[in-house]
Design a protein around this motif. Structure first.
Motif, PDB file in Angstrom:
ATOM      1  N   GLU A 549       5.606 -12.206  -3.203  1.00 35.36           N
ATOM      2  CA  GLU A 549       4.290 -11.639  -2.935  1.00 35.36           C
ATOM      3  C   GLU A 549       3.747 -12.117  -1.598  1.00 35.36           C
ATOM      4  O   GLU A 549       3.171 -11.344  -0.828  1.00 35.36           O
ATOM      5  CB  GLU A 549       3.315 -12.033  -4.060  1.00 35.36           C
ATOM      6  N   GLU A 550       3.977 -13.392  -1.289  1.00 37.99           N
ATOM      7  CA  GLU A 550       3.524 -13.929  -0.002  1.00 37.99           C
ATOM      8  C   GLU A 550       4.260 -13.250   1.148  1.00 37.99           C
ATOM      9  O   GLU A 550       3.667 -12.898   2.172  1.00 37.99           O
ATOM     10  CB  GLU A 550       3.753 -15.440   0.028  1.00 37.99           C
ATOM     11  N   THR A 551       5.559 -13.041   0.951  1.00 37.04           N
ATOM     12  CA  THR A 551       6.363 -12.361   1.979  1.00 37.04           C
ATOM     13  C   THR A 551       5.858 -10.932   2.173  1.00 37.04           C
ATOM     14  O   THR A 551       5.737 -10.449   3.301  1.00 37.04           O
ATOM     15  CB  THR A 551       7.846 -12.350   1.573  1.00 37.04           C
ATOM     16  N   GLN A 556       2.905  -6.954   5.508  1.00 36.06           N
ATOM     17  CA  GLN A 556       1.838  -5.966   5.689  1.00 36.06           C
ATOM     18  C   GLN A 556       1.016  -6.255   6.937  1.00 36.06           C
ATOM     19  O   GLN A 556       0.491  -5.345   7.579  1.00 36.06           O
ATOM     20  CB  GLN A 556       0.927  -5.950   4.461  1.00 36.06           C
ATOM     21  N   MET A 557       0.911  -7.542   7.289  1.00 37.24           N
ATOM     22  CA  MET A 557       0.118  -7.916   8.465  1.00 37.24           C
ATOM     23  C   MET A 557       0.747  -7.396   9.758  1.00 37.24           C
ATOM     24  O   MET A 557       0.040  -7.141  10.742  1.00 37.24           O
ATOM     25  CB  MET A 557      -0.021  -9.442   8.538  1.00 37.24           C
ATOM     26  N   VAL A 558       2.081  -7.273   9.774  1.00 41.55           N
ATOM     27  CA  VAL A 558       2.736  -6.831  11.008  1.00 41.55           C
ATOM     28  C   VAL A 558       3.087  -5.356  10.964  1.00 41.55           C
ATOM     29  O   VAL A 558       3.676  -4.827  11.905  1.00 41.55           O
ATOM     30  CB  VAL A 558       4.017  -7.660  11.258  1.00 41.55           C
ATOM     31  N   GLN A 559       2.706  -4.638   9.897  1.00 45.18           N
ATOM     32  CA  GLN A 559       2.949  -3.205   9.826  1.00 45.18           C
ATOM     33  C   GLN A 559       2.010  -2.485  10.798  1.00 45.18           C
ATOM     34  O   GLN A 559       0.869  -2.922  11.033  1.00 45.18           O
ATOM     35  CB  GLN A 559       2.698  -2.690   8.405  1.00 45.18           C
ATOM     36  N   PRO A 560       2.425  -1.324  11.367  1.00 42.93           N
ATOM     37  CA  PRO A 560       1.521  -0.555  12.253  1.00 42.93           C
ATOM     38  C   PRO A 560       0.275  -0.116  11.492  1.00 42.93           C
ATOM     39  O   PRO A 560       0.321   0.105  10.276  1.00 42.93           O
ATOM     40  CB  PRO A 560       2.373   0.651  12.656  1.00 42.93           C
TER      41      PRO A 560
END
Length: 575
Positions: A549-551, A556-560
């Motif tokens: 879940e952390e991964t 998601q933080m680096v997704q466009p």
């Protein structure tokens, strides 16, 4: 002390000992007769020098049955030198006979000084002297009593090759054997190839089987280096070697086949190998695979396997209906026959266009029998696994695997204590591949036994062997989780939990994923679910879930950013 030999063996040993004693007596008598005739000849009475030579010869012959130090004394060398240089051929023959005696009894290295008289005797005008000393030289070379390079350095190759032209079968036989032994040394091949290749090819076609055998033996040694192989092929050696496959002498067949195998290992020679019309080479090799001589059959398979790396040759082999004779070899109880045949069939199965033919020929039935009865070597079983893996990908391959003994043979191999870890790795890799097919997975799940399940669980628990452990755990996880399978697994849930815990703790995601899938499947059984509750395995599973879940959150933080009027899609910004 009682003899450990049976009555028949004791009799044979006694007969051999009596035969050897008789040979020694005959040889001793021959020396005495020669000496007696020499003493009676007027040659010894003509001059004081001849009289001295007679006395020296008498002293020279005395140590024939003494130790090596007496055989190779300095005085003996001087006498040998005089006898060899004599114009009397009887005296030369005495020296040649002495060398022959030495070649049978010498256990140490022959001093280099003793090679000079050998050179002199090879140059004798008397053919019998040349034949005798050349035989002695063969014996010395075979026993490694003389340096092969020294023979070449002293120029002995020239008179040895001249014996090829003598027309005498025995002289040609001895000289070919000498050349064969000299050619076994890589540094000598250049000297031999220059003047020896053409006459060797001629003698390889001799009607005398002894000459043909030794000439082929010499040609075989010339295929042990790329340069001499190239010269041999340029000189027309391939057609000669192919014809030798039809020889009535099994040793000639073996040497010719081995030489062709060495040539086939070099891709550039394939066009010449295939240039002989009517697929003559492939037909001859296929015929030889059915030879009653084990080593010839095996060598023919090896040669075909080397050639089969060429796809064109594979197609020709299939056209020649090569499968039946190779299948017949799989039925033999000897690994020396089955292993080369399996290697060749494995190479053919790696080529997808051959799959349907190999399946229709019933190859999987034979492979299944071999796997089921473990009659072959680890190498043959490894190739058998590759054949099953390859053919299971064909149209009718899965059905053929299911109808054969392949599955039960593979499962039975898991319990064989004789198989190495490497072989077991191939067996389990094959089973894991088969479990990806629904038809085979259902069949295997329905036929697996409690003992085989225990074997899979034990191997899965050997986590210090990661690949083997992974394969076995993957097979277990893919079983149809019926009540029958759960009943087989329940006694081993403790062991299963232990290796699943190790899998979840590994950094390798592949192991973690397999552990999760296995837990998901086994949770369908209430007994396993009860064992899992509040266990260390469940705690570790929760940790993996939290890490995952952390991964996912970090990814998601680096997704466009999602498309919006402020951030239009990339395609809309292009003109």
């Amino acid at each position: 002390m009682a003899s450990s030999l049976c009555e028949n063996c004791s009799r044979l040993v006694k007969e051999l000992a009596a035969h050897l004693r008789r040979i020694c007596r005959e040889f001793e008598q021959k020396i005495r007769d020669v000496f007696r005739e020499l003493c009676q000849c007027t040659c010894f009475r003509v001059t004081p020098e001849r009289s001295l030579l007679r006395r020296e010869t008498q002293e020279f012959l005395r140590p024939l049955h003494e130790d090596e130090s007496q055989l190779l004394s300095q005085e003996g060398l001087q006498t040998l030198t005089r006898l060899a240089a004599s114009e009397n051929t009887d005296l030369q023959m005495t020296a040649a006979m002495y060398y022959l005696h030495v070649s049978h009894h010498l256990k140490s290295r022959l001093p280099d000084d003793f090679m000079e008289p050998v050179m002199t005797l090879l140059l004798s005008p008397d053919l019998d002297v040349q034949k005798t000393v050349s035989l002695a030289l063969v014996n010395l070379l075979v026993k490694n009593n003389v340096c092969k390079e020294l023979v070449i350095e002293m120029g002995m190759l020239v008179p040895i090759l001249e014996l090829f032209q003598s027309g005498d079968g025995t002289a040609q036989c001895h000289s070919c054997a000498c050349v064969a032994m000299l050619a076994s040394s890589e540094s000598n091949r250049d000297a031999i190839i220059v003047d020896g290749i053409i006459p060797l090819l001629a003698l390889a076609k001799s009607y005398d089987p002894r000459v043909q055998r030794n000439a082929t033996w010499a040609l075989l040694h010339l295929t042990h280096s790329d340069w001499s192989t190239r010269i041999l092929c340029q000189a027309g050696g391939i057609p000669v070697l192919v014809l030798l496959l039809q020889s009535s002498d099994s040793e000639v067949q073996f040497c010719g086949c081995t030489a062709l195998c060495n040539i086939a290992a070099i891709q550039e020679h394939h066009p010449k190998l295939l240039s002989i019309g009517g697929h003559y080479l492939l037909k001859s090799l296929l015929t030889l695979t059915s030879s009653s001589v084990q080593k010839n059959s095996a060598q023919a398979c090896r040669c075909l396997q080397t050639l089969s790396k060429n796809v064109l040759i594979q197609e020709q082999l299939m056209e020649l209906d090569c499968v039946p004779p190779l299948k017949a070899l799989l039925k033999t109880p000897t690994a020396a026959w089955t292993e080369p045949a399996m290697t060749l069939l494995c190479a053919l199965s790696a080529h997808p266009p051959n799959h349907d033919c190999l399946v229709s020929e019933g190859l999987l039935d034979e492979v299944g029998q071999l796997l089921r009865h473990h009659r072959s070597s680890s190498a043959a079983i490894t190739h058998g696994c590759e054949i099953v893996t390859n053919l299971s990908c064909s149209g009718g391959g899965q059905q053929a695997v299911m109808e054969s003994l392949c599955l039960s043979g593979l499962l039975g191999a898991l319990l064989s204590p004789a198989l190495s870890d490497d072989t077991l790795l191939h067996v389990t890799s094959c089973l894991r591949h088969l479990m990806t097919w629904d038809l085979l997975r259902c069949n295997l799940s329905a036929t697996i036994t409690a003992e085989q399940v225990l074997g899979l669980v034990k191997l899965s628990g050997q986590t210090h062997k990661p690949l083997l452990s992974y394969n076995c755990a993957a097979i277990t996880s893919k079983l149809e989780m019926t009540e029958e399978i759960f009943a087989l697994l329940r006694p081993h849930y403790s062991t299963v939990s232990q290796y699943l815990l190790v899998f979840l703790q590994k950094k390798d995601v592949k192991f973690q994923q397999l552990g999760i899938v296995t837990i998901f499947n086994l949770k369908k059984d209430g007994d396993f679910s009860s064992l899992l509750a509040d266990s260390e395995l469940e705690v570790q599973l929760d940790q993996v879930h939290a890490q995952t879940e952390e991964t996912r959150r970090l990814l998601q933080m680096v997704q466009p950013l999602p498309p919006s009027p402020v951030n239009p899609p990339l395609s809309q910004t292009k003109h």
